[in-house]
Scaffold this motif. Structure first.
Motif, PDB file in Angstrom:
ATOM      1  N   LEU A 163       0.808  -1.211   0.000  1.00  0.00           N
ATOM      2  CA  LEU A 163       0.000   0.000   0.000  1.00  0.00           C
ATOM      3  C   LEU A 163       0.844   1.266   0.000  1.00  0.00           C
ATOM      4  N   ALA A 164       2.110   1.148   0.392  1.00  0.00           N
ATOM      5  CA  ALA A 164       2.969   2.333   0.399  1.00  0.00           C
ATOM      6  C   ALA A 164       3.169   2.870  -1.011  1.00  0.00           C
ATOM      7  N   ARG A 165       3.016   2.017  -2.032  1.00  0.00           N
ATOM      8  CA  ARG A 165       3.199   2.468  -3.422  1.00  0.00           C
ATOM      9  C   ARG A 165       2.125   3.480  -3.828  1.00  0.00           C
ATOM     10  N   PHE A 166       1.004   3.440  -3.154  1.00  0.00           N
ATOM     11  CA  PHE A 166      -0.081   4.351  -3.543  1.00  0.00           C
ATOM     12  C   PHE A 166       0.071   5.724  -2.913  1.00  0.00           C
ATOM     13  N   ASP A 167       1.064   5.868  -2.034  1.00  0.00           N
ATOM     14  CA  ASP A 167       1.179   7.141  -1.340  1.00  0.00           C
ATOM     15  C   ASP A 167       1.978   8.158  -2.149  1.00  0.00           C
ATOM     16  N   GLY A 168       3.037   7.675  -2.864  1.00  0.00           N
ATOM     17  CA  GLY A 168       3.860   8.606  -3.644  1.00  0.00           C
ATOM     18  C   GLY A 168       4.438   9.661  -2.732  1.00  0.00           C
ATOM     19  N   ASN A 169       4.355  10.908  -3.181  1.00  0.00           N
ATOM     20  CA  ASN A 169       4.791  12.038  -2.359  1.00  0.00           C
ATOM     21  C   ASN A 169       3.642  12.387  -1.422  1.00  0.00           C
ATOM     22  N   ILE A 170       3.781  12.042  -0.153  1.00  0.00           N
ATOM     23  CA  ILE A 170       2.652  12.210   0.753  1.00  0.00           C
ATOM     24  C   ILE A 170       2.495  13.648   1.242  1.00  0.00           C
ATOM     25  N   SER A 171       3.291  14.579   0.667  1.00  0.00           N
ATOM     26  CA  SER A 171       3.082  15.995   0.993  1.00  0.00           C
ATOM     27  C   SER A 171       2.016  16.559   0.066  1.00  0.00           C
ATOM     28  N   SER A 172       1.055  17.217   0.634  1.00  0.00           N
ATOM     29  CA  SER A 172      -0.014  17.819  -0.177  1.00  0.00           C
ATOM     30  C   SER A 172       0.437  19.152  -0.718  1.00  0.00           C
ATOM     31  N   GLU A 173      -0.417  19.777  -1.523  1.00  0.00           N
ATOM     32  CA  GLU A 173      -0.044  21.039  -2.162  1.00  0.00           C
ATOM     33  C   GLU A 173       0.197  22.124  -1.129  1.00  0.00           C
ATOM     34  N   GLU A 174      -0.511  22.059  -0.009  1.00  0.00           N
ATOM     35  CA  GLU A 174      -0.348  23.101   1.012  1.00  0.00           C
ATOM     36  C   GLU A 174       0.895  22.873   1.858  1.00  0.00           C
ATOM     37  N   GLY A 175       1.586  21.758   1.648  1.00  0.00           N
ATOM     38  CA  GLY A 175       2.803  21.469   2.399  1.00  0.00           C
ATOM     39  C   GLY A 175       2.593  20.615   3.622  1.00  0.00           C
ATOM     40  N   HIS A 176       1.312  20.284   3.941  1.00  0.00           N
ATOM     41  CA  HIS A 176       1.035  19.422   5.095  1.00  0.00           C
ATOM     42  C   HIS A 176       1.177  17.966   4.686  1.00  0.00           C
ATOM     43  N   ALA A 177       1.587  17.117   5.627  1.00  0.00           N
ATOM     44  CA  ALA A 177       1.743  15.680   5.355  1.00  0.00           C
ATOM     45  C   ALA A 177       0.372  15.053   5.156  1.00  0.00           C
ATOM     46  N   ARG A 178       0.230  14.267   4.092  1.00  0.00           N
ATOM     47  CA  ARG A 178      -1.028  13.560   3.818  1.00  0.00           C
ATOM     48  C   ARG A 178      -0.962  12.195   4.465  1.00  0.00           C
ATOM     49  N   MET A 179      -2.127  11.713   4.993  1.00  0.00           N
ATOM     50  CA  MET A 179      -2.166  10.435   5.704  1.00  0.00           C
ATOM     51  C   MET A 179      -1.925   9.300   4.724  1.00  0.00           C
ATOM     52  N   PRO A 180      -1.049   8.333   5.087  1.00  0.00           N
ATOM     53  CA  PRO A 180      -0.817   7.190   4.195  1.00  0.00           C
ATOM     54  C   PRO A 180      -2.116   6.398   3.967  1.00  0.00           C
ATOM     55  N   THR A 181      -2.190   5.729   2.822  1.00  0.00           N
ATOM     56  CA  THR A 181      -3.383   4.955   2.460  1.00  0.00           C
ATOM     57  C   THR A 181      -3.691   3.899   3.509  1.00  0.00           C
ATOM     58  N   MET A 182      -2.647   3.238   4.018  1.00  0.00           N
ATOM     59  CA  MET A 182      -2.841   2.195   5.034  1.00  0.00           C
ATOM     60  C   MET A 182      -3.569   2.767   6.249  1.00  0.00           C
ATOM     61  N   ASP A 183      -3.117   3.950   6.686  1.00  0.00           N
ATOM     62  CA  ASP A 183      -3.737   4.554   7.867  1.00  0.00           C
ATOM     63  C   ASP A 183      -5.148   5.057   7.574  1.00  0.00           C
ATOM     64  N   ARG A 184      -5.346   5.532   6.337  1.00  0.00           N
ATOM     65  CA  ARG A 184      -6.701   5.988   5.970  1.00  0.00           C
ATOM     66  C   ARG A 184      -7.701   4.840   6.073  1.00  0.00           C
ATOM     67  N   ILE A 185      -7.302   3.679   5.505  1.00  0.00           N
ATOM     68  CA  ILE A 185      -8.217   2.521   5.534  1.00  0.00           C
ATOM     69  C   ILE A 185      -8.460   2.083   6.970  1.00  0.00           C
ATOM     70  N   LEU A 186      -7.380   2.061   7.756  1.00  0.00           N
ATOM     71  CA  LEU A 186      -7.514   1.623   9.141  1.00  0.00           C
ATOM     72  C   LEU A 186      -8.380   2.598   9.939  1.00  0.00           C
ATOM     73  N   GLN A 187      -8.234   3.880   9.666  1.00  0.00           N
ATOM     74  CA  GLN A 187      -9.041   4.883  10.361  1.00  0.00           C
ATOM     75  C   GLN A 187     -10.527   4.714  10.030  1.00  0.00           C
ATOM     76  N   ILE A 188     -10.796   4.449   8.736  1.00  0.00           N
ATOM     77  CA  ILE A 188     -12.190   4.226   8.324  1.00  0.00           C
ATOM     78  C   ILE A 188     -12.763   2.997   9.034  1.00  0.00           C
ATOM     79  N   ALA A 189     -11.967   1.919   9.073  1.00  0.00           N
ATOM     80  CA  ALA A 189     -12.441   0.699   9.729  1.00  0.00           C
ATOM     81  C   ALA A 189     -12.738   0.960  11.210  1.00  0.00           C
ATOM     82  N   LYS A 190     -11.820   1.666  11.875  1.00  0.00           N
ATOM     83  CA  LYS A 190     -12.025   1.957  13.298  1.00  0.00           C
ATOM     84  C   LYS A 190     -13.258   2.838  13.510  1.00  0.00           C
TER      85      LYS A 190
END
Length: 1194
Positions: A163-190
């Protein structure tokens, strides 16, 4: 059992029969395709959207029981709906509608079959995640969307890329760190594991698929388990919020340990088990939490032991049904595959973790849970875990399991134990060496029934025991069960035929059928199955009295069936079962007469005077039935009555009454069972011609019968009728056997005492005593009535008369009328005979007078129309006496009596209560069509036979107003019946029951249309109508509905032919009668109906119009405001309908006064307005009198 055939409801004991069509394919596929294609068009309109959903639900619900028919169509339906979801232009309501349709399909077919069909390409991951992020977990309208998205995501997350391959550059346009896909899915599940809707279940599935991925397992599994265990330990099952959280955590853990690899889950299993123990879910009152806890415990147990198939388990060889059914001789040995001899080689030595003991203990405790779903989960867990244990440990588990079957345990433990045994047997984990321990337990479970208060528990235990027998039939080779075949076969037959509950009988029948097919060793299996199949055992009475006799014809089953009835069923808590059991013993006696006489009867005699009430009741009835059956058998074989009895048996039978009397067991509530039981014993012993003539016991029996009839007022209403009938039947049998001498006559002193005693009690102040002795007189044999007939008839006739002191004694009048008919049938008919001995010319008129008097009984009290019981009995008795006369002395039936009978029956056939109308119609047609010989002097016989053809005698449904009234109204054209049918119709047309009112009124109006232009027919009809009114003035039962009927008839123009004639006599007489009827009346319903009649009479020409208006203006100042208001409203409508009544110049002013005045105001105000109307319309003003005590204030 869920897949029972379409005839499932045929043998139901209760409830309406239902049918279910067996579908062959998904025939609505084109309709569904069109519906899915139209979702875009209907989405915008709420009504269209709801209609589309309801239509789709209706189609899908038909496949709930055969969902596999959808399998070929699931993919295209899913693709059609997901295409809508994937289109960027689809508005949110349309997307939600598509997901709602997807959920409906999932609900029918189940998510497990549906899940693999979801598209799971890499490109689907981000859009589905984005859609889930956009959802509001608290939106109660869109839960289907969230549920389906979570299921879809659980399929997508199986893609074989890190799943790390789907993250690419995890910095968003505003310069804030974007949540990794793995954590996004886990957060949704929780997030969705702690919601209270269906999405929680899908989140648990998502967790089980996602956490076990290699990359997620390494990085997040430990943290996720810490999170779940932390929430578990902090949450309380006593709060609603805590229950929701615990539910989600347990589902997630159970799914995770189910789908995860053992080596991945094993390190955490002990910690999870400890946390689960600390939660103490077994003490929770939430059934779902206990069930999920049981699922998790068994999954943890399976994690602790290696996944292996136990080599020691029992494996059956040939399972061919055809081979079993064809095997006629002993079981073929070459079909048997036994457990390997060298068991030491089969087992690998490995350590069993200590936690397994804890797991097994929790599962064994779960077998005793109060809810079936928890016990079932625990049973499956026991089966799964035992299959992975070494033989010795598995045997220990089975030993612990057998401890559930002690009578110190509850029915829950017995039920759970049976389920577990069935699971173990099904999986081959119950070795043949243990069958000898298990079979006795199962035989006890098949008859398990524990009384609790007024009912019992144990039907679920018996049902589960049948399941065990079903599972054993499939699990074991016939050679293993041969030592127990007769026991199991007998127990299953007994359960299939004698169990109280229909589901247990059907379960036993299914288990018996499975054994016949799989084992092939059950004695007479196919023959019994033919008689006692799944549907035949649905009717309990048929099982006890018919099927049991057939099966007992096979010697292997005879004695076990008799023993079961004697040991288990005659002391059953349900009285119906006790009575059925004794009747079954009667029917089974010819199969084993010696056993019954020498073993069963001596065993029953002590029980019949024992201490337990139910046992005593059943034993007395059983003694009676068996004795009667043995005597009948002896008589059929031309043997002495005493052939099967010895002195001890006879003395024991005589002692029953004496012992009960000595111990005063006829008193109190127990007496309600003892009295009818001993009366039945007296009846059966008398019918058996027992040699007790001249014995003192006869006097004791006569005392009991008399005392029982005198005690009827003290007995509860529920038991009263049964006790009365038992006593009367006993009296009839006793008299016939023991009170007649060799010449066929009665002892004069005894006859005088018995008849005089019965007649004297007919005037008792207690109604029930009158009932009892009336029926007793009706049951007396001919030789006791001879020479006393007139005295008996006079006594019964007095009971049928209504006097001020006994007006509510309807049941006594009913029983007296029944008794009169019975007495007539007993003594017979002789035209020129003596009135003391026969029904003859001198007393036939008196008999008919008493019976016809009962047809006019309309007594009502707090119970309703109790006179209906009397009328029903009178009609039956009239039919019986008339048929008796016509078959013996037809000349005794004269024209007047026959006319009265038929006319009264016609009236009853037109009345409002369905039950009595149906009975009257049935009697009417029976007399009309009787032809052995035909009944003479029936008025208009030819016309009646044309209206009621002989072919429709059985098919005409008198209960249905739609069928009865169109026929009965045709009798209005027959002069002899017109008055009586009108009398009956007036009550129906003016009644309150909607269906009766509708069909009776419609039939009456149809008849009126036919005679509208026939002046003579109309005049005859109106004359009868007025006579009905005149004869029933102030009789509210008739007059109030009659006014309502007249109102409807006038409104429907039924009398238009008379309206053109000035002061037609019909209208004048009707007005006079109406005025007389409401004079001084305070009955709101009557006054309202009369207003309608007065308004209807305005259409008649002549001076009477002023009289009608005067009467209406009187009512405008009635003391009751509701009458004033109703009168004003109806006069207003009348003036609109008949505009020629008032001069057009003043019409508007009159209408304004009627509509604008508050007619519920004070009387002086209202009177002023009323007088204004009188002046305008030229009607004399009513004069105010100084005092009126009742009625209308002027």
């Amino acid at each position: 059992m869920d897949g029972a055939g379409p005839e499932e409801a045929r043998g139901q004991e209760l409830g309406p029969s239902t049918t279910r069509s067996v579908l062959e394919s998904f025939s609505e596929s084109r309709e569904v395709a069109a519906l899915l294609g139209s979702l875009g068009a209907v989405c915008g309109d709420l009504v269209s959207r709801e209609m589309a959903v309801e239509k789709f639900l209706g189609i899908m619900d038909k496949y709930q029981e055969q969902p596999h028919l959808l399998d070929r169509h699931l993919e295209w339906m899913m693709n059609s709906l997901l295409d809508i979801v994937r289109e960027n232009v689809s508005p949110p309501p349309l997307v939600h509608l598509a997901f709602k349709f997807l959920y409906i399909i999932t609900k029918v077919r189940g998510y497990k079959r549906f899940l693999p069909l979801f598209p799971h390409e890499v490109g689907d991951l981000q859009p589905v995640l984005d859609m889930l992020v956009d959802q509001d977990p608290k939106d109660s309208e869109s839960w289907e969307t969230r549920y389906m998205l979570l299921l879809w995501l659980s399929m997508i997350c199986l893609i074989p890329f890190d799943l790390a391959r789907f993250d690419g550059n995890i910095s968003s346009e505003e310069g804030h760190a974007r949540m990794p896909t793995m954590d996004r899915i886990l957060q949704i599940a929780k997030c969705y594991l702690i919601v209270s809707d269906k999405a929680r279940d899908a989140a648990a599935v998502l967790v089980s698929k996602f956490i076990v991925r290699p990359d997620v397992r390494q990085k997040r599994m430990a943290d996720f388990l810490d999170w779940t265990l932390s929430l578990l330990s902090k949450s309380s099952s006593q709060t609603m919020e805590g229950t929701v959280i615990i539910n989600g955590m347990l589902q997630a853990l159970a799914q995770l340990f189910k789908h995860g690899k053992r080596e991945d889950c094993l390190p955490y299993a002990a910690v999870v088990l400890q946390c689960l123990d600390n939660c103490k879910l077994s003490e929770s009152n939430q059934m779902v939490l206990r069930k999920l806890g049981m699922k998790l415990v068994q999954r943890l147990g399976l994690t602790f032991v290696k996944p292996k198939v136990a080599k020691w388990r029992y494996q059956r060889g040939c399972r061919s049904l055809a081979a079993n059914l064809q095997a006629q001789g002993p079981v073929m040995q070459n079909q048997v595959i036994t457990v390997a001899a060298n068991e030491a080689d089969d087992e690998e030595e490995y350590d069993i973790p200590g936690e397994i003991e804890n797991v097994v203990e929790q599962l064994l405790v779960g077998l005793k849970d109060k809810d079936t779903i928890v016990r079932w989960s625990a049973a499956k867990g026991i089966g799964r875990i035992t299959g992975r244990l070494p033989k010795e440990l598995a045997d220990d588990v089975i030993g612990s399991l057998l401890d559930c079957f002690s009578f110190q345990e509850t029915d829950n433990a017995w039920h759970g134990g049976c389920l577990a045994l069935a699971e173990l047997g099904r999986r081959g984990l119950l070795l043949p060496s243990r069958i000898s321990d298990v079979v006795p337990v199962i035989l006890k479970a098949l008859i398990y029934d524990e009384k609790r208060g007024a009912c019992s528990v144990g039907s679920n235990v018996r049902d589960a025991a049948c399941y065990v027998c079903w599972a054993f039939a499939r699990a074991y080779d016939p050679v293993e069960l041969i030592p127990f075949i007769n026991q199991i076969a007998s127990a299953l037959v007994i359960a299939a035929v004698f169990d109280r509950d229909i589901n247990c009988r059907r379960a036993a029948s299914a288990a018996f059928q499975e054994n016949v097919g799989r084992q092939g060793t059950f004695p007479h299996g196919i023959d019994i199955l033919t008689a006692a199949d799944y549907f035949a055992v649905g009717n309990r009475v048929n099982c006890y009295l018919t099927i049991s006799v057939y099966i007992a014809g096979f010697p292997e089953y005879t004695q076990p069936m008799i023993d079961h009835l004697v040991n288990v069923k005659i002391n059953h808590w349900d009285g119906v079962i006790r009575e059925l059991s004794t009747k079954a013993l009667h029917n089974l006696t010819p199969q084993a007469p010696d056993y019954m006489a020498n073993v069963v009867l001596p065993r029953l005699l002590p029980l019949s005077v024992g201490t337990d009430l139910h046992t005593r009741h059943g034993a007395i009835l059983a003694c009676a039935e068996i004795t009667h059956a043995l005597c009948k058998l002896a008589e059929e074989n031309k043997r002495s009555v005493m052939y099967y009895f010895n002195e001890n048996s006879l003395e024991g039978l005589k002692q029953i009454h004496q012992e009960l009397c000595r111990r005063q067991l006829y008193r109190g509530l127990g007496g309600e069972l003892m009295r009818p039981a001993v009366c039945t014993l007296i009846e059966k012993l008398s019918l058996s011609k027992m040699p007790f003539r001249g014995d003192p016991i006869i006097g004791g029996w006569q005392w009991l019968i008399n005392d029982t009839l005198r005690s009827l007022p003290l007995i509860s209403s529920a038991a009263r009728q049964n006790i009365k009938e038992s006593a009367v039947s006993a009296l009839a049998a006793l008299c016939n056997e023991y009170y007649i001498n060799e010449k066929g006559e009665a002892d004069p002193a005894l006859q005088d005492e018995l008849v005089t005693q019965c007649i004297s009690e007919l005037q008792n102040t207690e109604e029930m005593i009158r009932c009892g002795f009336s029926r007793a007189l009706g049951a007396l044999p001919r030789f006791l009535l001879k020479g006393r007939l007139q005295q008996v008839l006079e006594g019964l006739k007095k009971v049928t008369l209504i006097s001020p002191t006994d007006v509510s004694f309807a049941e006594a009048r009913r029983d007296a009328l029944i008794a009169i008919a019975k007495v007539c049938q007993t003594v017979g008919v002789k035209g020129e005979g003596s009135q003391e001995d026969y029904v003859c010319r001198d007393n036939v008129t008196q008999i008919y007078a008493a019976l016809l008097g009962g047809v006019t009984d309309y007594t009502t009290d707090s119970r309703g129309d109790v006179g209906g019981w009397v009328r029903e009995a009178a009609m039956t008795s009239l039919m019986e006496v008339t048929l008796l006369l016509v078959q013996n002395e037809v000349e005794l039936i004269n024209t007047d009596i026959c006319k009265q009978i038929m006319c009264w029956l016609a009236q009853q056939s037109a009345e409002k209560i369905d039950k009595f109308r149906a009975h009257a119609g049935s009697v009417f047609l029976t007399l009309l069509h009787f032809d052995h010989p035909p009944i003479p002097h029936i008025p208009h016989r030819e016309e009646l036979e044309r209206i009621f053809p002989r072919s429709e005698k059985e098919t005409l449904n008198w209960n249905a107003a739609s069928e009865a009234f169109p026929r009965i109204t045709q009798l209005l054209g027959l002069p002899a019946y017109q008055y009586y049918v009108l009398l009956g119709l007036s009550v129906s047309v003016g009644g309150l029951t909607e269906t009766t009112l509708r069909y009776s009124a419609q039939s009456l109006f149809d008849y009126m249309k036919k005679i509208q232009n026939d002046l003579s027919a109309m005049e005859s009809f109106c004359e009868s109508l007025l006579k009905v009114f005149e004869d029933n003035l102030r009789n509210d039962r008739v007059s109030v509905p009659l006014l309502t009927m007249l109102d409807q008839m006038l409104a429907n123009g039924c009398f238009d032919i008379f309206t053109v004639q000035q002061n037609h006599p019909f209208s004048v007489k009707l007005l006079t009668l109406c005025k007389e009827e409401i004079k001084k009346s305070k009955d709101i319903r009557k006054l309202r109906s009369s207003i309608g009649v007065f308004c209807g009479l305005i259409q008649f020409q002549g001076d009477m119009r002023d009289q009608v208006l005067f009467q209406l203006f009187l009512l405008l100042c009635h003391p009751f405001p509701v009458i004033r208001k109703t009168t004003a409203a109806q006069v207003y409508e009348m003036l609109i309908t008949y505009s020629d009544i008032v001069d057009p110049a003043i019409l508007d002013e009159v209408m304004a006064i009627l509509s604008d005045t508050n007619w519920e105001a004070e009387l002086p105000v209202v009177r002023e307005k009323r007088n204004c109307l009188c002046d305008l319309m030229g009607v004399p003003k009513p004069q105010l009198v100084s005092k009126v005590k009742y009625g209308i204030v002027l």
